[in-house]
Write a protein that holds these residues in place. Structure first.
Motif, short mmCIF file in Angstrom:
data_model
loop_
_atom_site.label_atom_id
_atom_site.label_comp_id
_atom_site.label_asym_id
_atom_site.label_seq_id
_atom_site.Cartn_x
_atom_site.Cartn_y
_atom_site.Cartn_z
N TYR A 80 138.57 79.75 -18.51
CA TYR A 80 137.76 80.24 -17.38
C TYR A 80 139.38 79.87 -16.33
N ARG A 81 139.59 78.91 -16.58
CA ARG A 81 140.37 78.70 -15.89
C ARG A 81 141.89 79.50 -15.59
N ASP A 101 139.73 82.83 -13.91
CA ASP A 101 138.81 82.53 -13.01
C ASP A 101 139.36 83.60 -11.27
N THR A 102 140.31 83.89 -11.41
CA THR A 102 140.21 85.05 -9.86
C THR A 102 140.23 86.73 -10.34
N ASP A 103 140.44 86.75 -11.80
CA ASP A 103 139.81 87.96 -11.82
C ASP A 103 138.39 88.23 -12.31
N ASN A 104 138.24 89.25 -11.65
CA ASN A 104 136.42 89.08 -11.48
C ASN A 104 136.17 89.63 -12.55
N LEU A 142 136.43 87.98 -15.50
CA LEU A 142 135.51 86.38 -15.18
C LEU A 142 134.29 86.78 -15.68
#
Length: 165
Positions: A94-95, A98-101, A104
């Motif tokens: 996840y980490r 977490d900025t790639d929709n 994610l």
């Protein structure tokens, strides 16, 4: 036997090692209680440990059943704790995204079923009486479940914030 539960409560929050020791020390006794219990649901659990047992709805809680349920709940905790490293891997995945929709969303959908089945709390509540309602609480050491807790937190935030559609 209830005194054995009180022994657990004196040492709260419980560490995994304490729980494992308690389970081993009481395994034969629990097996005996299950063979003698009026409630047949525990026999099913003893035969197939992966089945889910629903909370007791008996109007009068028997001491033996309370003890068996405590054992059952702690056994489930240990089964889940064995997956702590797996949850660490999921949190790390996840980490990284977490900025790639798009990534994610895929990650979220991949683990949605797991998250929905993961009803973990660091406080176990065992019903002692229905009327008046009375419970016994057993607190777990949160540090030993940090990845499971973090995984749940991530999913709750994603669902709450409706980041994932």
């Amino acid at each position: 036997m209830i005194s054995k539960i009180y022994e657990l409560q004196k040492n709260q929050p419980l560490k995994v090692k304490q729980i494992k020791t308690w389970l081993v020390e009481n395994e034969n006794y629990v097996n005996f209680l299950i063979s003698e219990a009026n409630c047949r649901k525990w026999v099913e659990w003893l035969q197939e440990k992966s089945i889910h047992i629903y909370p007791c709805v008996c109007s009068k809680r028997e001491q033996d059943c309370i003890f068996i349920e405590t054992y059952y709940q702690l056994d489930r905790v240990i089964q889940l704790h064995q997956k702590e490293e797996y949850f660490n891997i999921l949190v790390q995945e996840y980490r990284q995204i977490d900025t790639d929709n798009v990534a994610l969303s895929k990650w979220f959908n991949k683990y949605k079923k797991l998250a929905s089945e993961l009803a973990f709390d660091t406080e176990i509540s065992i019903m002692l009486e229905i009327e008046p309602y009375k419970t016994s609480k057993i607190k777990l050491n949160e540090n030993e479940f940090k990845n499971i807790i973090e995984f749940q937190k991530i999913f709750n935030e994603l669902e709450y914030n409706q980041i994932i559609k």
